[in-house]
Scaffold this motif. Structure first.
Motif, PDB file in Angstrom:
ATOM      1  N   ILE A  19      13.781   3.524  -1.624  1.00  0.00           N
ATOM      2  CA  ILE A  19      12.465   4.030  -2.041  1.00  0.00           C
ATOM      3  C   ILE A  19      11.364   3.041  -1.669  1.00  0.00           C
ATOM      4  O   ILE A  19      10.307   3.438  -1.162  1.00  0.00           O
ATOM      5  N   ASP A  20      11.605   1.759  -1.868  1.00  0.00           N
ATOM      6  CA  ASP A  20      10.611   0.744  -1.478  1.00  0.00           C
ATOM      7  C   ASP A  20      10.334   0.795   0.022  1.00  0.00           C
ATOM      8  O   ASP A  20       9.171   0.708   0.450  1.00  0.00           O
ATOM      9  N   LEU A  21      11.390   0.939   0.827  1.00  0.00           N
ATOM     10  CA  LEU A  21      11.219   1.005   2.276  1.00  0.00           C
ATOM     11  C   LEU A  21      10.401   2.235   2.669  1.00  0.00           C
ATOM     12  O   LEU A  21       9.518   2.155   3.530  1.00  0.00           O
ATOM     13  N   GLU A  22      10.658   3.359   2.008  1.00  0.00           N
ATOM     14  CA  GLU A  22       9.913   4.576   2.312  1.00  0.00           C
ATOM     15  C   GLU A  22       8.462   4.484   1.846  1.00  0.00           C
ATOM     16  O   GLU A  22       7.563   4.996   2.516  1.00  0.00           O
ATOM     17  N   ILE A  23       8.229   3.819   0.728  1.00  0.00           N
ATOM     18  CA  ILE A  23       6.846   3.600   0.269  1.00  0.00           C
ATOM     19  C   ILE A  23       6.089   2.773   1.293  1.00  0.00           C
ATOM     20  O   ILE A  23       4.941   3.095   1.636  1.00  0.00           O
ATOM     21  N   GLN A  24       6.725   1.732   1.816  1.00  0.00           N
ATOM     22  CA  GLN A  24       6.074   0.909   2.838  1.00  0.00           C
ATOM     23  C   GLN A  24       5.764   1.733   4.096  1.00  0.00           C
ATOM     24  O   GLN A  24       4.707   1.584   4.708  1.00  0.00           O
ATOM     25  N   ALA A  25       6.693   2.613   4.456  1.00  0.00           N
ATOM     26  CA  ALA A  25       6.471   3.477   5.619  1.00  0.00           C
ATOM     27  C   ALA A  25       5.271   4.390   5.396  1.00  0.00           C
ATOM     28  O   ALA A  25       4.442   4.591   6.295  1.00  0.00           O
ATOM     29  N   LEU A  26       5.158   4.935   4.194  1.00  0.00           N
ATOM     30  CA  LEU A  26       4.035   5.823   3.881  1.00  0.00           C
ATOM     31  C   LEU A  26       2.710   5.063   3.857  1.00  0.00           C
ATOM     32  O   LEU A  26       1.673   5.597   4.269  1.00  0.00           O
ATOM     33  N   LYS A  27       2.729   3.825   3.417  1.00  0.00           N
ATOM     34  CA  LYS A  27       1.507   3.011   3.447  1.00  0.00           C
ATOM     35  C   LYS A  27       1.062   2.773   4.887  1.00  0.00           C
ATOM     36  O   LYS A  27      -0.131   2.840   5.200  1.00  0.00           O
ATOM     37  N   LYS A  28       2.033   2.520   5.771  1.00  0.00           N
ATOM     38  CA  LYS A  28       1.699   2.349   7.192  1.00  0.00           C
ATOM     39  C   LYS A  28       1.161   3.651   7.779  1.00  0.00           C
ATOM     40  O   LYS A  28       0.234   3.635   8.583  1.00  0.00           O
ATOM     41  N   LEU A  29       1.752   4.761   7.393  1.00  0.00           N
ATOM     42  CA  LEU A  29       1.280   6.065   7.865  1.00  0.00           C
ATOM     43  C   LEU A  29      -0.161   6.292   7.424  1.00  0.00           C
ATOM     44  O   LEU A  29      -1.003   6.724   8.223  1.00  0.00           O
ATOM     45  N   LYS A  30      -0.445   6.004   6.178  1.00  0.00           N
ATOM     46  CA  LYS A  30      -1.797   6.187   5.642  1.00  0.00           C
ATOM     47  C   LYS A  30      -2.812   5.398   6.470  1.00  0.00           C
ATOM     48  O   LYS A  30      -3.894   5.901   6.785  1.00  0.00           O
ATOM     49  N   LEU A  77       0.278   9.601  16.489  1.00  0.00           N
ATOM     50  CA  LEU A  77       1.178   8.454  16.557  1.00  0.00           C
ATOM     51  C   LEU A  77       1.454   7.974  15.144  1.00  0.00           C
ATOM     52  O   LEU A  77       0.556   7.479  14.467  1.00  0.00           O
ATOM     53  N   ILE A  78       2.691   8.176  14.717  1.00  0.00           N
ATOM     54  CA  ILE A  78       3.088   7.710  13.390  1.00  0.00           C
ATOM     55  C   ILE A  78       3.742   6.342  13.556  1.00  0.00           C
ATOM     56  O   ILE A  78       4.237   6.011  14.630  1.00  0.00           O
ATOM     57  N   PRO A  79       3.736   5.526  12.496  1.00  0.00           N
ATOM     58  CA  PRO A  79       4.288   4.175  12.655  1.00  0.00           C
ATOM     59  C   PRO A  79       5.789   4.190  12.928  1.00  0.00           C
ATOM     60  O   PRO A  79       6.520   5.039  12.420  1.00  0.00           O
ATOM     61  N   ASN A  80       6.216   3.251  13.751  1.00  0.00           N
ATOM     62  CA  ASN A  80       7.630   3.042  14.004  1.00  0.00           C
ATOM     63  C   ASN A  80       8.134   2.155  12.867  1.00  0.00           C
ATOM     64  O   ASN A  80       7.772   0.992  12.786  1.00  0.00           O
ATOM     65  N   VAL A  81       8.904   2.735  11.972  1.00  0.00           N
ATOM     66  CA  VAL A  81       9.282   2.047  10.728  1.00  0.00           C
ATOM     67  C   VAL A  81      10.791   1.835  10.649  1.00  0.00           C
ATOM     68  O   VAL A  81      11.567   2.606  11.212  1.00  0.00           O
ATOM     69  N   SER A  93      13.074   6.639   6.572  1.00  0.00           N
ATOM     70  CA  SER A  93      11.645   6.301   6.615  1.00  0.00           C
ATOM     71  C   SER A  93      10.913   7.101   7.693  1.00  0.00           C
ATOM     72  O   SER A  93       9.780   7.549   7.477  1.00  0.00           O
ATOM     73  N   SER A  94      11.553   7.303   8.833  1.00  0.00           N
ATOM     74  CA  SER A  94      10.897   8.059   9.907  1.00  0.00           C
ATOM     75  C   SER A  94      10.688   9.515   9.498  1.00  0.00           C
ATOM     76  O   SER A  94       9.633  10.092   9.769  1.00  0.00           O
ATOM     77  N   THR A  95      11.672  10.103   8.829  1.00  0.00           N
ATOM     78  CA  THR A  95      11.524  11.508   8.455  1.00  0.00           C
ATOM     79  C   THR A  95      10.540  11.690   7.307  1.00  0.00           C
ATOM     80  O   THR A  95       9.847  12.710   7.254  1.00  0.00           O
ATOM     81  N   ILE A  96      10.445  10.709   6.420  1.00  0.00           N
ATOM     82  CA  ILE A  96       9.468  10.828   5.320  1.00  0.00           C
ATOM     83  C   ILE A  96       8.044  10.747   5.881  1.00  0.00           C
ATOM     84  O   ILE A  96       7.150  11.444   5.398  1.00  0.00           O
TER      85      ILE A  96
END
Length: 171
Positions: free
Chosen positions: A14-25, A140-144, A156-159
């Motif tokens: 969950i922490d890794l996915e939260i970080q991915a979403l922050k990068k996406l934002k 372009l979404i972040p490469n996470v 993380s990529s799919t979220i």
């Protein structure tokens, strides 16, 4: 495995996915506005296509578009080369989703869209890819990093793919 280890693993994912979403934002830019404007002006259908887990994400995004009143369906990338591209029209918007942007199954779909002047929105994490370079509108979404051993489990990529799709539909 001990319960405490399972909780630790769950919280780590969950922490890794939260970080991915922050990068996406942070990655939202003018291309997102272009994509929304193209979708709003669409005179026909919103068609989503991907390979593997990205295809499953596309199905969910398509359902979200339908729930907000946009005609939408998912095109299976494998079936597309065997006659299903006939379901696409020049008035459609085609959204292709791929983490790498270089999946072999997407190449015929990309070529068909470009040849028939179908607006192509690419959701991809690699700038140096066929999908990115061939898209009319590039998201372009972040490469996470992915969760789990070996950085190979699509998490993380799919979220991030799902979230950008939800953002497009709601916007």
């Amino acid at each position: 495995m001990k319960k405490s280890n399972l909780k630790k693993i769950a919280k780590g994912v969950i922490d890794l996915e939260i970080q991915a979403l922050k990068k996406l934002k942070q990655s939202i830019n003018n291309s997102f506005e272009k994509a929304v404007n193209a979708i709003v002006k669409c005179q026909s259908k919103i068609v989503l296509c991907g390979v593997g887990k990205s295809s499953i994400v596309g199905s969910k995004i398509s359902a979200t578009f339908s729930s907000v009143g946009c005609a939408s369906f998912t095109l299976d990338s494998s079936s597309a080369s065997h006659g299903d591209m006939g379901s696409l029209s020049k008035k459609d918007i085609l959204i292709l989703i791929s983490n790498s942007g270089d999946s072999q199954e997407l190449k015929p779909v990309i070529q068909f869209a470009n040849r028939n002047k179908i607006t192509l929105i690419g959701i991809v994490s690699k700038k140096n890819s066929i999908l990115y370079n061939s898209s009319d509108i590039k998201l372009l979404i972040p490469n996470v990093p992915e969760a789990g051993p070996g950085n190979i489990v699509p998490t993380s990529s799919t979220i991030t793919q799902l979230s950008i799709g939800d953002a497009l539909a709601v916007s």
